[in-house]
Motif scaffolding. Sequence first.
Motif: not given
Length: 182
Positions: A33-36, A38-39, A44, A46, A103, A163-164
């Motif tokens: 659930q942590n965006p950083e 995952m990045r 990608h 879920q 983080d 990515w993005n």
Amino acid sequence: MVHFTPPPVLTTARLRLEPLGPEHVEGTWIGLQNPESMRLTGTHGQFTRPQIESWLAGLAATDGRADWAIILTSDGSHIGEVVLNDYDADNSSLGFRIALNADSRFGLGYGTEATRAVVGHAFDVIGVHRISLEVYAFNPRAQRAYEKCGFRVEGRLRDALRWNGEWIDAVVMGMLATDPRP
């Protein structure tokens, strides 16, 4: 054939690396659930909680890999995972990956400590000749941690991750059993 499961418990000054399994669903869920996190891992997808539960329940029956939960000995919290995978018996090699869940755990040396323990296990107990990994170019902190453990940069996979809307290179790193382990 080398059997990896269940992997042994490994201990360091601050960590206990224990076989990753169903009892680690909460920490794994938090990491996903942590965006950083995952990045940094280029994840990608879920995942649903039932998918995570199913994956963790099946790990003990999976061969050719060893998965550990990274547990802080000070408070018992599950802060990430470290994995040896992609075992190639013909070439005596393994892949390596690690992910921290939050983080707040970055930059404190936990990844380096867990990496050293697992690399030592791979070379000294399993007896492989080579370990390799990929780290994304936007993660120089991880690259430095790998270098502190003895990994060397071997090359670059250009535009390996999107990515993005931006293409990101992957830095290929490796370590041989004959390389020094700082």
